[in-house]
Design a protein around this motif. Sequence first.
Motif, short mmCIF file in Angstrom:
data_model
loop_
_atom_site.label_atom_id
_atom_site.label_comp_id
_atom_site.label_asym_id
_atom_site.label_seq_id
_atom_site.Cartn_x
_atom_site.Cartn_y
_atom_site.Cartn_z
N THR A 51 -5.02 -14.57 0.78
CA THR A 51 -3.63 -14.84 0.41
C THR A 51 -3.41 -14.65 -1.09
OG1 THR A 51 -3.38 -16.41 2.23
CG2 THR A 51 -1.79 -16.57 0.43
N GLN A 98 -3.38 -10.95 -1.86
CA GLN A 98 -2.14 -10.30 -1.43
C GLN A 98 -0.98 -10.62 -2.38
OE1 GLN A 98 -1.87 -8.13 0.89
NE2 GLN A 98 -3.24 -8.52 2.59
N GLN A 99 -0.98 -11.83 -2.91
CA GLN A 99 0.10 -12.24 -3.80
C GLN A 99 -0.14 -11.82 -5.26
OE1 GLN A 99 0.20 -16.47 -3.18
NE2 GLN A 99 1.32 -16.32 -1.22
N LYS A 159 -2.58 -6.90 7.25
CA LYS A 159 -1.84 -6.89 5.99
C LYS A 159 -2.61 -6.18 4.88
CE LYS A 159 1.04 -10.99 6.72
NZ LYS A 159 1.42 -12.32 6.21
N GLN A 207 -1.47 -2.69 4.42
CA GLN A 207 -0.04 -2.44 4.26
C GLN A 207 0.36 -2.34 2.80
OE1 GLN A 207 1.83 -5.68 6.37
NE2 GLN A 207 0.94 -5.12 8.35
N GLU A 208 1.48 -1.67 2.54
CA GLU A 208 2.01 -1.55 1.19
C GLU A 208 2.21 -2.94 0.57
OE1 GLU A 208 6.02 0.18 -1.05
OE2 GLU A 208 5.77 0.35 1.13
N ASN A 209 1.90 -3.05 -0.73
CA ASN A 209 1.99 -4.36 -1.39
C ASN A 209 2.39 -4.15 -2.85
OD1 ASN A 209 1.68 -6.90 -2.50
ND2 ASN A 209 -0.24 -7.33 -1.45
N GLN A 223 2.93 -6.24 -5.08
CA GLN A 223 2.27 -7.17 -6.00
C GLN A 223 1.03 -6.55 -6.64
OE1 GLN A 223 3.56 -10.08 -6.73
NE2 GLN A 223 5.18 -10.07 -5.19
N LEU A 224 0.51 -5.48 -6.05
CA LEU A 224 -0.72 -4.86 -6.53
C LEU A 224 -0.48 -3.50 -7.17
CD1 LEU A 224 -3.04 -5.77 -3.50
CD2 LEU A 224 -2.64 -7.08 -5.59
N THR A 249 -0.84 0.99 -2.88
CA THR A 249 -0.80 -0.42 -3.29
C THR A 249 -1.42 -1.36 -2.26
OG1 THR A 249 1.39 -0.76 -2.33
CG2 THR A 249 1.30 0.00 -4.63
N ALA A 250 -1.88 -0.84 -1.15
CA ALA A 250 -2.49 -1.69 -0.12
C ALA A 250 -3.76 -2.34 -0.67
CB ALA A 250 -2.82 -0.88 1.12
N LEU A 251 -3.99 -3.58 -0.27
CA LEU A 251 -5.16 -4.30 -0.76
C LEU A 251 -6.46 -3.54 -0.50
CD1 LEU A 251 -6.49 -6.82 -1.97
CD2 LEU A 251 -6.39 -7.87 0.30
#
Length: 876
Positions: A138, A141-142, A174, A177-179, A181-182, A202-204
């Motif tokens: 978490t 991801q954030q 997740k 998936q696109e993120n 935050q990254l 941007t995926a983790l």
Amino acid sequence: MELKSYQRLVIENLESFLDYIQKTNRIDKAFNQFWEDKWGPYEPLTKKGMAPYKNNIPDVPHVCIKVPTAGGKTFIACNALQTIFSAYDEKLPKAVVWLVPWSNLLDQTISNLSNPDHPYRQKLNTLFNHRVEIYSKTELQQGSNFNPTVVNDQLSIFVMSFASLRARKKEDRKAYQENGQLAAFADQYTDRSQLLDDIDDTALINVIRSLQPVVIVDESHNAESDLSIDMLNNLNPSFILDLTATPKNNSNIISYVPAIELKKEHMVKLPVIVYNHHDKTEVITSALHLQKKLENLAIQQEKAGGKYIRPIVLFQAQPRTNEDNTTFDKLKQQLLKVGIPEEQIKIKTAEKDELKGIDLISKDCQVRFIITINALKEGWDCPFAYILASLADKSSAVDVEQILGRVLRQPYVSKQATPLLNVSYVLTASAKFNETLEKIVNGLQNAGFSERDYRQSDKMPEEVKIEAIQQTMEQFLFPEQTEQEDEIEIERISLPEDNDSAEDSESTIDQIISMAETENEAMESEIQRSLKSNPETTLLSEMADKANYYRMLDSKKEQAQNIRLHQFMIKANLNTIFGIEELPLNQESLLTNFQLSNEDIKIDFDQFSSDLYKVDLEEGNQNQFTPKFRKIEDPNFKDPMIDLILASPKSNQIKTVSTQLMHLIGNMYPIPDQEIRKYITRIIESLNAEQIHDVLIRKLSYTEKIKAKIKSHADAYAEQRFNDLLKTNQIYHLPVWRFPDVIIPGRLGPSIANSLYEKEAAMDSNFETSVIMDIASLPNIAFWHRNLGRGKGFAINGYKSNHYPDFIVVTNSGNIILLETKGDDRDNPDSAAKRRLGEKWANIGGATYHYFMVYDTISPEGAYNRNKAKELISIL
């Protein structure tokens, strides 16, 4: 918290494997050579030796450590990270993906690694200069305190579950998936070949791939499927370290921990005492009385100076049917009716958790009885758990496989003065007791132990077993005509204080206690024997079916078996309970009061080896770029951070450079890290700006010089201490070592006459071979033996690391000669120290013991050239 002796051996094995990679520049060749040197070449027909390297993840070192339950896998992994990263280029980020199979283990791992008071985190802080951050999925991801700048400046551990990364459809996870935050990471990608093509930048998962992490796989036997291999591949790892008690066939095992080592270190309560009762009512009664007996003994032990222990019973209430899925609630009510206080009983199952927020180790805690079903997957552990009482139906084979490990951990990882607190107990009432024992064996094997580690007593009469099994068949054929399995008869249960109705129970408890005392005594005898053995030696005895071994020749056996070689011993004051114990001498015991920080810092930095080591980026298969271990010759290696460091105040430079050197030097147990840090700081403080600049460019060369100086100080102190204790008879010798009936030499040497075994180990040089050929041909030689190296052969133990002479030679007249060969270029302080130790060993042994250090043409003080040595030995 320091590494146990067997844990240090694991780290040494890992270091050795990394050295093999540097020498061979090939992962498979390094692994195969590592084991061939230990056990000999692999033979496919007989399965002798270690099977060749399995290239599960192309171009990535992927090895496994086999550690029994309670062996400290997590602590080993924390120390292993420092070893792995020390072999890598410092420019690579120190990123770690720590994978666990279950959600409860995930929470536990995050908690322990994050807690500044936990030994795991304290060790990581020491090894990585308190620049450590633990992330949950978490938080990743954030983007919580997770960005390129932070990751490049610290050790970053991402604790994740298999399920969060293992997916048939990546869009379902997740991490794929696109993120947004990254996005900061995506802006800095320099090598897009490392990214997954069909996944957003941007995926983790792509962020992790760009970091080329080291991957720790906890309970790795759960990660063997194709999906799991795909999961590991997707991480783009630079190194994978598996941890498990039960490796699968495709594991590349780099280090085994023998079960006896955990017993030697008092980490487990073994053996397991298994007692089969008439019915489950008797099981409850025995559990109550045995718990009270153990608690009274624990109270007495604490009054005598021991630590607080409150023995706990695990009542295993197995789930039944959909109609009756609350057996644990019913059991709690029955225990309350007997008269047990409610605060002493807690339920811990997947559905119901009454242990939440309770510290079971606290003196304020009242819990003595825990009702559980499968403690392993319910995610809790308590070293105070001593008794597993299974309340399965009489006709069932008790399935204790998954829960047995919960009662094996020893409180405080130390031997208890009360023998009954050093074993664990399983109470059953099973008509299928043989099947129950099989499940106990499976449970022990899954924990890394064996059938040798339990003892059983079956008190259920055969007629009761037959009747129970017949009733089961009738219930199956005619369910409407038969009664259900008998319930617990509360009126038959007696509390420990109820003396009027406790006679039968006391008789049973007496039998269990008598059995436990006898088996604990036998186990202690085994431990005492093994204390005189190196972990490598005990491993070879457990793995003899895998290794290539060779027998002692019958013609030499009678003389050889009567020989005992002496080793130095010292009396150690272990603790206030057990007093003095006799142990083999080692340097650790001589360095107790050694203060490195007060020693001189005069080091000749003018002469350096030009060899620098780093991990370079090379093109691998399928256009993947993975770290490779290789040697480079580049004394002008540059780092863009150097100018920034040198621009800071002198005090900051000293702190930064000291930290970097401290990280590279690593663990030098038993010298405390604090002493090493003070010593390094003094060295850096004495350097001028130009010299500090040179340190930053050639850190590895400076590190080797400093380590050598520290070692020389420790050796000098230990030798002086040794001489003092020997003079005052605090160090003495005992004849404890004998030639083994079989040896496992690894690589084989040439066939030379008069050898003790069918085959002897390989020589390190042509000079060694020629010297022993000269000596073996003498008419007065009865036999010779190529002494094996670390952990396998005979060592002169003393003030240095154990000295393993190259050869043991025995003459017809009974003279025993330890022979060490040295090339003429090896006349150095280390060789001189070995000569002094060897001469002391020979002198203290008597007239028939001799030590020869043999050179080719030179004769340093106390040593001989080969011709003189041959002349003298021919007379003995």
